[in-house]
Structure formats: C-alpha cells, structure tokens
Design a protein around this motif. Structure first.
Motif, PDB file in Angstrom:
ATOM      1  N   ASN A 241       0.858  -1.195   0.000  1.00 48.93           N
ATOM      2  CA  ASN A 241       0.000   0.000   0.000  1.00 48.93           C
ATOM      3  C   ASN A 241       0.894   1.246   0.000  1.00 48.93           C
ATOM      4  O   ASN A 241       2.132   1.129   0.083  1.00 48.93           O
TER       5      ASN A 241
ATOM      6  N   THR B 299      -2.832   0.604  -6.077  1.00 47.16           N
ATOM      7  CA  THR B 299      -3.875   1.544  -5.650  1.00 47.16           C
ATOM      8  C   THR B 299      -5.136   1.370  -6.500  1.00 47.16           C
ATOM      9  O   THR B 299      -5.072   0.945  -7.661  1.00 47.16           O
ATOM     10  N   PHE B 300      -6.255   1.690  -5.889  1.00 45.51           N
ATOM     11  CA  PHE B 300      -7.561   1.667  -6.553  1.00 45.51           C
ATOM     12  C   PHE B 300      -8.228   3.010  -6.342  1.00 45.51           C
ATOM     13  O   PHE B 300      -8.225   3.532  -5.223  1.00 45.51           O
TER      14      PHE B 300
ATOM     15  N   GLY C 106     -13.612   3.904  -5.153  1.00 46.20           N
ATOM     16  CA  GLY C 106     -14.405   3.283  -4.082  1.00 46.20           C
ATOM     17  C   GLY C 106     -15.564   2.439  -4.568  1.00 46.20           C
ATOM     18  O   GLY C 106     -16.628   2.407  -3.939  1.00 46.20           O
TER      19      GLY C 106
ATOM     20  N   ASP D 176     -14.015  -3.208  -5.006  1.00 47.85           N
ATOM     21  CA  ASP D 176     -12.796  -3.136  -4.180  1.00 47.85           C
ATOM     22  C   ASP D 176     -12.837  -4.237  -3.125  1.00 47.85           C
ATOM     23  O   ASP D 176     -11.849  -4.932  -2.899  1.00 47.85           O
TER      24      ASP D 176
ATOM     25  N   THR E  73      -3.850   0.361  -1.429  1.00 47.66           N
ATOM     26  CA  THR E  73      -4.558   1.539  -0.918  1.00 47.66           C
ATOM     27  C   THR E  73      -5.799   1.756  -1.770  1.00 47.66           C
ATOM     28  O   THR E  73      -5.714   1.773  -3.008  1.00 47.66           O
ATOM     29  N   PHE E  74      -6.946   1.882  -1.116  1.00 46.84           N
ATOM     30  CA  PHE E  74      -8.208   2.142  -1.804  1.00 46.84           C
ATOM     31  C   PHE E  74      -8.607   3.595  -1.561  1.00 46.84           C
ATOM     32  O   PHE E  74      -8.938   3.971  -0.431  1.00 46.84           O
TER      33      PHE E  74
ATOM     34  N   LEU F 166     -13.059  -3.398   4.720  1.00 48.25           N
ATOM     35  CA  LEU F 166     -11.767  -3.281   4.014  1.00 48.25           C
ATOM     36  C   LEU F 166     -10.676  -2.820   4.982  1.00 48.25           C
ATOM     37  O   LEU F 166      -9.565  -3.345   4.997  1.00 48.25           O
TER      38      LEU F 166
END
Ligand SMILES: [Zn+2]
Length: 261
Positions: free
Chosen positions: A54, A70-71, A74, A78, A94-95, A116
């Motif tokens: 992350n 990363t995403f 949201g 996810d 990391t979202f 999450l």
C-alpha cells in the motif's frame, strides 16, 4: 547503491460476470479490468518475486522488488473482487474512496469500507464528488478535500492520510489545500516511478488499462517505457489546457465512439 524506485499502479472498478459496471461509456470502460485479468497480473507479480504494497508501505521505499497497488473511486468491487485476490497473494493496497459516492449503487457502503479497513487494507480519499480540482473555487476545493477527508475518517474512526486526484488533475493550490488538510501524500496519474527523492505530494501512478497485455503489465511494474507514455500524456494534457477539461472530454467521447466497431 541506487535508490529504490517503485511504480505505483492505478486500478479502478473490476468487472465481474453478470454484474453491471458503475458507468458504461468507453472512456470509463477502458480503465476497467475483468477480475480474471487482475488476478493474472497479481499471480505474475507473485511468481516474479514482486511484493504488492500500500502507499504507506511503499513510502519507505524498501530495497526488495515492490509495486504499490492503488484503486480509485471506491467501487464495491474493491471489497468483493479485489480484496480477496490481494489476500490470496499476500499483497496490500490503498483504496482511494470518493466520499460522496459511498452508499450509492455500485459503490462501497460505510460498513464495507470498515470491512476493508479491518482486513488491513489502507483507505485513502479521492475527493467528495470527483470533479477536476483545478476547475474549482476555493470553497468548493475545501469541500472536496477537507470535508471528504472528515467524512471518511468518521466512517473508519481514524486518520486518513493519503489523497488521489480525480482524473489525475491537480495544481499547486490543490496540493497546498491537501497539505493544510493534513494529508501526508497526494497521488496523481502522471507516468513516472517514485523514489525517496519524489515529493510525497506528487506521487506518479501508472494507469492499468483494460487493453494492457501481461507482458506490458510486467514492463509497467519494472518502469520500462514510462518516458514514452509520459510524452503522450503530456501531449494530452497540453490539449486539455488549450481546450479546457470539459471540451476535451466531449471531444474524446466523440472520437472514442467513432473508433468503435
Ligand atoms: Zn477517479
């Protein structure tokens, strides 16, 4: 020893069989990967000895071969699609969540965000309503950065330190506001790998597109050919500056529709 460089990759919603995507226009879908494609990329990383980190972990710039995952946005996938695959391979990510989208169809609900977070994934912020930040007035910008941060913090019950810019658009005013709000980092979508000499407020990220082959994904992880993508990207940004973001998007939508079979 050369300082370690880490490529930050950027994903969006994942496509699951029988599940409707949050948006359907070609400009959106080109950023969407079928879950099988995502899984094969993670499997490739594992097999090749890469670690998936992350943003917080990546900022320590470990010497071991690593990719920061990363995403943005949201989306509900996810939790229901990305998290199980990441868990299977022992990777973190990391979202970045768009606070104002939470609880709407296709996006995470507050309880899913907590899930999450409890699974050990890192939660970041991707604005309140997903506008192009440089186009906003100061009060609007504050709402998108400060209020969005507070809203997500209320859901998870701890500080949110990482921000990513909608559409990758930012300017110095955006970065100042993010810093004042208490964000420790800001990620964009410029094509460069990061290292300890990169400003934490200008973290580059490589968009993983639907059309990417596994070989091209491997090249992206290694930071190969990023200079070329960067030049193309700068040309696009130049056109966006001349036309304005809205006009550019309209033109792009028309061109993409034309290029479809
Ligand atoms: Zn986004």
């Amino acid at each position: 020893m050369a300082a370690s460089r880490i490529v930050f990759v950027m994903y969006h919603e994942l496509e699951l069989a029988g599940r409707k995507l949050c948006q359907s226009e070609p400009g959106y879908v080109r950023y969407i990967l079928p879950i099988e494609t995502f899984r094969s990329q993670m499997a490739w990383m594992k097999k090749s000895g890469w670690r998936g980190l992350n943003v917080g972990e990546a900022l320590r710039y470990p010497a071991e071969a690593s990719v920061c995952i990363t995403f943005d946005d949201g989306c509900e996938t996810d939790l229901v699609a990305a998290a199980p695959v990441l868990g299977e391979f022992g990777f973190n990510a990391t979202f970045y969540l768009t606070a104002g989208f939470l609880g709407t169809p296709g996006y995470l609900h507050a309880s899913q965000v907590r899930d999450l977070d409890a699974q050990g994934f890192q939660i970041g912020c991707h604005s309140m309503t997903h506008p192009y930040l440089p186009d906003l007035t100061d009060p609007e910008l504050k709402h998108e950065i400060v209020d969005a941060k507070l809203q997500i913090e209320q859901i998870v019950g701890h500080a949110i330190e990482h921000f990513s810019c909608p559409g990758g658009r930012y300017d110095q005013r955006t970065l100042r506001m993010a810093r004042h709000a208490g964000f420790a980092t800001v990620a964009n979508s410029e094509f460069y790998a990061n290292s300890s000499s990169t400003s934490p407020y200008e973290l580059g990220r490589v968009a993983i597109l639907r059309a990417l082959t596994l070989e091209q994904f491997g090249d992206a992880c290694r930071g190969r050919g990023l200079w070329k993508k960067r030049l193309q990207h700068q040309a696009r940004r130049g056109a966006q500056r001349v036309l304005g973001n809205r006009a550019y998007d309209n033109l792009r939508a028309v061109l993409m529709r034309k290029s479809r079979p």
